[in-house]
Scaffold this motif. Structure first.
Motif, short mmCIF file in Angstrom:
data_model
loop_
_atom_site.label_atom_id
_atom_site.label_comp_id
_atom_site.label_asym_id
_atom_site.label_seq_id
_atom_site.Cartn_x
_atom_site.Cartn_y
_atom_site.Cartn_z
N THR A 30 0.85 -1.19 0.00
CA THR A 30 0.00 0.00 0.00
C THR A 30 0.88 1.23 0.00
OG1 THR A 30 -0.08 0.26 2.40
CG2 THR A 30 -1.70 -1.23 1.41
N GLU A 31 0.28 2.35 -0.38
CA GLU A 31 1.06 3.60 -0.36
C GLU A 31 1.48 3.93 1.07
OE1 GLU A 31 -0.46 6.97 -2.47
OE2 GLU A 31 1.35 8.10 -2.03
N GLU A 32 0.60 3.71 2.03
CA GLU A 32 0.95 4.03 3.41
C GLU A 32 2.10 3.15 3.91
OE1 GLU A 32 -2.35 4.21 6.03
OE2 GLU A 32 -1.15 4.75 7.80
N GLU A 33 2.08 1.86 3.55
CA GLU A 33 3.19 0.98 3.94
C GLU A 33 4.49 1.42 3.29
OE1 GLU A 33 0.66 -3.21 4.51
OE2 GLU A 33 1.47 -2.65 2.54
N THR A 34 4.39 1.91 2.06
CA THR A 34 5.60 2.36 1.37
C THR A 34 6.20 3.58 2.05
OG1 THR A 34 4.72 1.50 -0.71
CG2 THR A 34 6.50 3.10 -0.86
N TRP A 35 5.37 4.54 2.40
CA TRP A 35 5.90 5.72 3.09
C TRP A 35 6.44 5.34 4.47
CZ3 TRP A 35 7.44 9.65 0.59
CH2 TRP A 35 6.78 10.09 -0.56
N ARG B 233 -6.75 12.85 -3.32
CA ARG B 233 -8.15 12.40 -3.39
C ARG B 233 -8.31 11.18 -4.29
NH1 ARG B 233 -11.83 17.24 -5.20
NH2 ARG B 233 -10.45 16.97 -7.00
N THR B 234 -7.24 10.82 -4.99
CA THR B 234 -7.31 9.68 -5.89
C THR B 234 -6.84 8.43 -5.17
OG1 THR B 234 -6.83 11.11 -7.75
CG2 THR B 234 -6.51 8.75 -8.09
N THR B 235 -7.64 7.43 -5.15
CA THR B 235 -7.25 6.21 -4.46
C THR B 235 -7.78 5.01 -5.25
OG1 THR B 235 -7.23 5.06 -2.33
CG2 THR B 235 -9.31 6.06 -3.00
N LYS C 251 -5.63 -6.64 -5.03
CA LYS C 251 -6.68 -5.98 -4.23
C LYS C 251 -6.08 -5.11 -3.13
CE LYS C 251 -9.25 -8.54 -6.79
NZ LYS C 251 -9.70 -7.96 -8.08
N VAL C 252 -4.83 -4.70 -3.29
CA VAL C 252 -4.16 -3.84 -2.33
C VAL C 252 -4.36 -2.39 -2.72
CG1 VAL C 252 -1.87 -3.12 -1.49
CG2 VAL C 252 -2.44 -5.54 -1.64
N ARG C 253 -4.53 -1.51 -1.72
CA ARG C 253 -4.70 -0.08 -2.03
C ARG C 253 -3.34 0.49 -2.43
NH1 ARG C 253 -8.61 3.63 -0.28
NH2 ARG C 253 -9.34 2.20 1.32
N VAL C 254 -3.04 0.44 -3.71
CA VAL C 254 -1.71 0.81 -4.17
C VAL C 254 -1.52 2.31 -4.33
CG1 VAL C 254 -1.19 -1.39 -5.28
CG2 VAL C 254 -2.46 0.35 -6.55
N ILE C 255 -2.59 3.08 -4.43
CA ILE C 255 -2.46 4.53 -4.42
C ILE C 255 -3.47 5.10 -3.44
CG2 ILE C 255 -1.58 4.72 -6.78
CD1 ILE C 255 -4.37 5.62 -7.66
N GLY C 256 -3.03 6.17 -2.76
CA GLY C 256 -3.91 6.82 -1.81
C GLY C 256 -3.87 6.17 -0.44
N PHE C 257 -4.51 6.81 0.50
CA PHE C 257 -4.54 6.34 1.89
C PHE C 257 -5.96 5.90 2.25
CE2 PHE C 257 -0.54 7.51 4.11
CZ PHE C 257 0.13 8.01 3.02
N ASP C 258 -6.02 4.97 3.17
CA ASP C 258 -7.31 4.57 3.74
C ASP C 258 -7.91 5.79 4.45
OD1 ASP C 258 -9.36 3.64 5.39
OD2 ASP C 258 -8.40 1.68 5.63
N PRO C 259 -9.14 6.15 4.10
CA PRO C 259 -9.75 7.32 4.75
C PRO C 259 -9.76 7.20 6.27
CG PRO C 259 -11.07 6.59 2.89
CD PRO C 259 -10.02 5.55 3.07
N ALA D 299 -2.15 9.44 9.78
CA ALA D 299 -0.90 9.28 9.04
C ALA D 299 -0.33 10.64 8.66
CB ALA D 299 -1.14 8.44 7.78
N SER D 300 -1.19 11.53 8.22
CA SER D 300 -0.74 12.87 7.85
C SER D 300 -0.07 13.55 9.03
CB SER D 300 -1.94 13.69 7.37
OG SER D 300 -1.56 15.03 7.15
#
Length: 688
Positions: free
Chosen positions: A183-188, A236-238, A245-253, A259-260
């Motif tokens: 996920t993007e969050e895991e990457t960051w 806003r793009t996710t 089925k992994v959220r590869v762009i954007g963060f879980d709302p 996270a921010s």
């Protein structure tokens, strides 16, 4: 039968002997490949390893361009699309998500990633070959390299495969080595973890010039976490990968807000750690209060002083081994070298208008017309910017500025018409004045040039069509003058000159002889991380945290830190002083900090990423358009009135009409199609 058996036994024995002989032979290391035990044997050998790693680092310097990404020796208007500058080669295809931009780094990233992981996995086996300090430094370097790779990937692609070990192939089956995108969050989070390990292991001072150190890692950590915090807050793009089925762009709302705040906190703490160390400071060696010339020269000198206390990390060049071509690509046309390049970065009027000390209209645009709608006349071409903050001149060569001891001759044309009652706006065709995008594109079309409308039968505007074809005007004193200046602008027929009315100043070497202004001949260093950016990072993170309801971090009150950072930068720049800490408070304070960043870090390969992480590139209105729709920048064109012996300026859409587009989906680069097609787990960006 017996004979056959004996033969078979002999044959099998022969095969066995042959097999074991081959095995023994295959066990001998290849003689043309340096072995691991040799690489990790001592510091001299490690220099080879480090040299290989650093040659692949994703540093955005003189050899980086948005179109071609890293390691390229052809700079193409890095200020394009951030609003700072345009260039002959800058166009929609190169600056939005176009041809070379997609995927240019994806493959290269994993080469350096493997080197970093190899070092982390294997160096412990050779720890006895090094002192503790040396060993920790190399481990820190590996984490720093890995953090930089994941950072470069994350800001382009979002979630990426987190390859944190050496993938052994062909020892392992290829299918077993497939690593899906996280996920993007895991990457960051991986970026954060690797920078932290780098900071933990690196020394305070680089043991070898060019190597990283604790403060270099902290600087880039601060920058990366600012990016992560911005994406978590503003993106806003996710979407999810079809294969995993992994959220590869954007963060879980559900986790984005937390996270921010976490990333902005990390950005602030990293920047603050550098600030309180006292090891760096803003460059003010030649600065003097209330002295605009000294403040200008100080900011020019800052980029060429290797002993600058502001330099945290530089990429050094030296001819003939490693050189670049920044001067050749960007020199004003009248000073160009033998290879014919010039004016690659022409700053936009939109950028120039960010600076203080320029007379402006209520909407913030430059004031070129008087109360009667007629041009303001200036005795000298430099008068319109006489009170501009010195930082502008350090960034931009303005019309009439002196560079390398020569007046830079930027003039669009000569107006020979009457000045009685004032000069009306030039962009008039058949009597109709039109400064919209539908108006005249070039001055070749206007009435004063075509002798129509109010100028019927009397041509009153004279131009140079390019650098060699000039319309010549005989002035009242009998002297002759070309329509255009030596450095243009010449309209759309010759874009080797200042076609926005300006050329770039930052980074140009004032001492490089003209005969050496050639491709691959410049050798000034590129400052990858400097103290001013650290202050800006601290200020922006503090502002964001304040907006999120925080007032302090680790005992540091946020708004005072933000205020002092911006105050100090503006003082050094010669900008108007702030009225007080309240200026950086709230949403308006955040906007002020962002504006300060655009002025201070222009032409340093930073701002394009800023407007992308703020997620404002596609949506901010620019001269009536957004980049989602396609936007245009503006230029400022100086004219000489031969009758009045004065200068005036026309402001409007730049004549080349370069149009820039980016959609919200394009904040995430496409992954190379071949990489997606051949992998059972690598997902393309959702919806693409």
């Amino acid at each position: 039968m017996k004979t056959k058996s004996i033969f078979l036994i002999i044959a099998m024995a022969g095969v066995a002997v042959s097999f074991f002989s081959c095995k023994k032979f295959l066990d001998i290391p290849p003689q043309n490949i340096v072995q691991e035990q040799d690489l990790f044997a001592n510091n001299d050998a490690m220099k080879l390893y480090m040299s290989r790693m650093y040659s692949q680092m994703p540093f955005e310097d003189f050899k980086y361009s948005p179109a071609r990404q890293f390691f390229d020796d052809w700079l193409v208007t890095p200020g394009t699309n951030e609003g700072s500058s345009l260039g002959r080669d800058a166009g929609e295809a190169m600056t939005s998500e176009g041809w070379a931009r997609n995927g240019a780094y994806w493959g290269r990233a994993f080469n350096l990633l493997r080197d970093a992981n190899t070092l982390l996995e294997n160096l412990p086996n050779y720890k006895a070959n090094f002192s503790d300090a040396e060993y920790n430094d190399y481990i820190g370097e590996a984490y720093f390299a890995r953090a930089m790779v994941f950072y470069a990937l994350a800001k382009r692609y979002g979630g990426v495969p987190l390859v944190t070990r050496v993938l052994q192939y062909p020892e392992n089956d290829a299918a077993a080595l497939e690593v899906p995108r996280s996920t993007e969050e895991e990457t960051w989070n991986q970026v954060l973890a690797d920078f932290d390990k780098a900071v933990e292991n690196l020394p305070e001072t680089s043991p070898v010039k060019g190597y990283s150190n604790k403060y270099v890692a902290l600087g880039f950590k601060s920058e990366a976490m600012l990016f992560a915090g911005s994406v978590a807050k503003y993106n806003r793009t996710t979407g999810f990968g079809q294969k995993t089925k992994v959220r590869v762009i954007g963060f879980d709302p559900g986790t984005a807000a937390a996270a921010s705040k976490k990333y902005f906190t990390e950005a602030f703490k990293a920047a603050e750690q550098i600030i309180v160390s006292g090891k760096y400071s803003l460059y003010k060696k030649n600065w003097a209060a209330n002295n605009k010339e000294a403040q200008y020269q100080n900011m020019v000198d800052m980029f060429f002083d290797a002993s600058s206390p502001e330099n945290i990390y530089t990429k050094d060049y030296s001819w003939p081994d490693l050189a670049h071509g920044y001067d050749a690509y960007n020199i004003p046309r009248q000073l160009m070298g033998g290879n014919g390049y010039s004016a690659g970065n022409c700053p936009t009027l939109d950028f120039v208008e960010l600076f203080d000390g320029i007379a402006k209209n209520p909407d913030g645009t430059i004031k070129v017309l008087d109360a009667n709608g007629k041009y303001i006349l200036f005795d000298k071409i430099t008068d319109i910017f006489a009170n501009a903050e010195p930082r502008l001149r350090a960034n931009v060569i303005l019309p009439g500025d002196i560079f390398k001891g020569e007046v830079i001759d930027i003039r669009r044309g000569i107006f020979t018409g009457s000045v009685a009652g004032g000069i009306a706006p030039l962009r008039t065709v058949n009597g109709a004045t039109n400064y919209s995008i539908g108006g005249p594109q070039t001055y070749n079309q206007v009435d004063a040039y075509t002798a129509k409308g109010a100028f019927a039968g009397k041509k009153s505007l004279f131009l140079s069509q390019n650098g060699t074809t000039h319309e010549v005007v005989t002035l009242p004193d009998g002297t002759k003058m070309n329509g255009g200046g030596k450095s243009g602008p010449f309209g759309t027929s010759d874009m080797t000159a200042a076609f926005t009315g300006f050329t770039v100043r930052k980074w140009l070497n004032p001492d490089l002889p003209q005969e050496l202004v050639l491709e691959g001949r410049s050798e000034q260093s590129f400052i990858l991380m400097r103290y001013a950016e650290v202050l800006l990072n601290a200020a922006e993170a503090a502002s964001e945290l304040s907006l999120a309801g925080e007032s302090s971090v680790d005992g540091h009150d946020l708004l005072p830190v933000a205020y002092e950072a911006i105050r100090d930068i503006r003082e050094r720049a010669g900008a108007d002083p702030l009225s007080g800490p309240g200026d950086v408070d709230g949403q308006s304070g955040l906007m002020l900090i962002r504006k300060e960043r655009r002025k201070e870090l222009a032409f340093e390969n930073k701002i394009l990423w800023d407007i992308r992480r703020w997620r404002t590139q596609h949506s901010d209105r620019l001269n009536g358009f957004t980049q989602s729709d396609g936007a245009y920048y503006r230029g400022l064109y100086p004219f000489y009135s031969s009758v009045a012996n004065k200068y005036f300026f026309d402001a409007g859409f730049e004549e080349a009409r370069k149009r820039f587009r980016i959609t919200e989906q394009e904040y995430y680069f496409l992954i190379p199609g071949g990489e997606v097609a051949k992998s059972p787990v690598i997902d393309q960006q959702p919806g693409r």
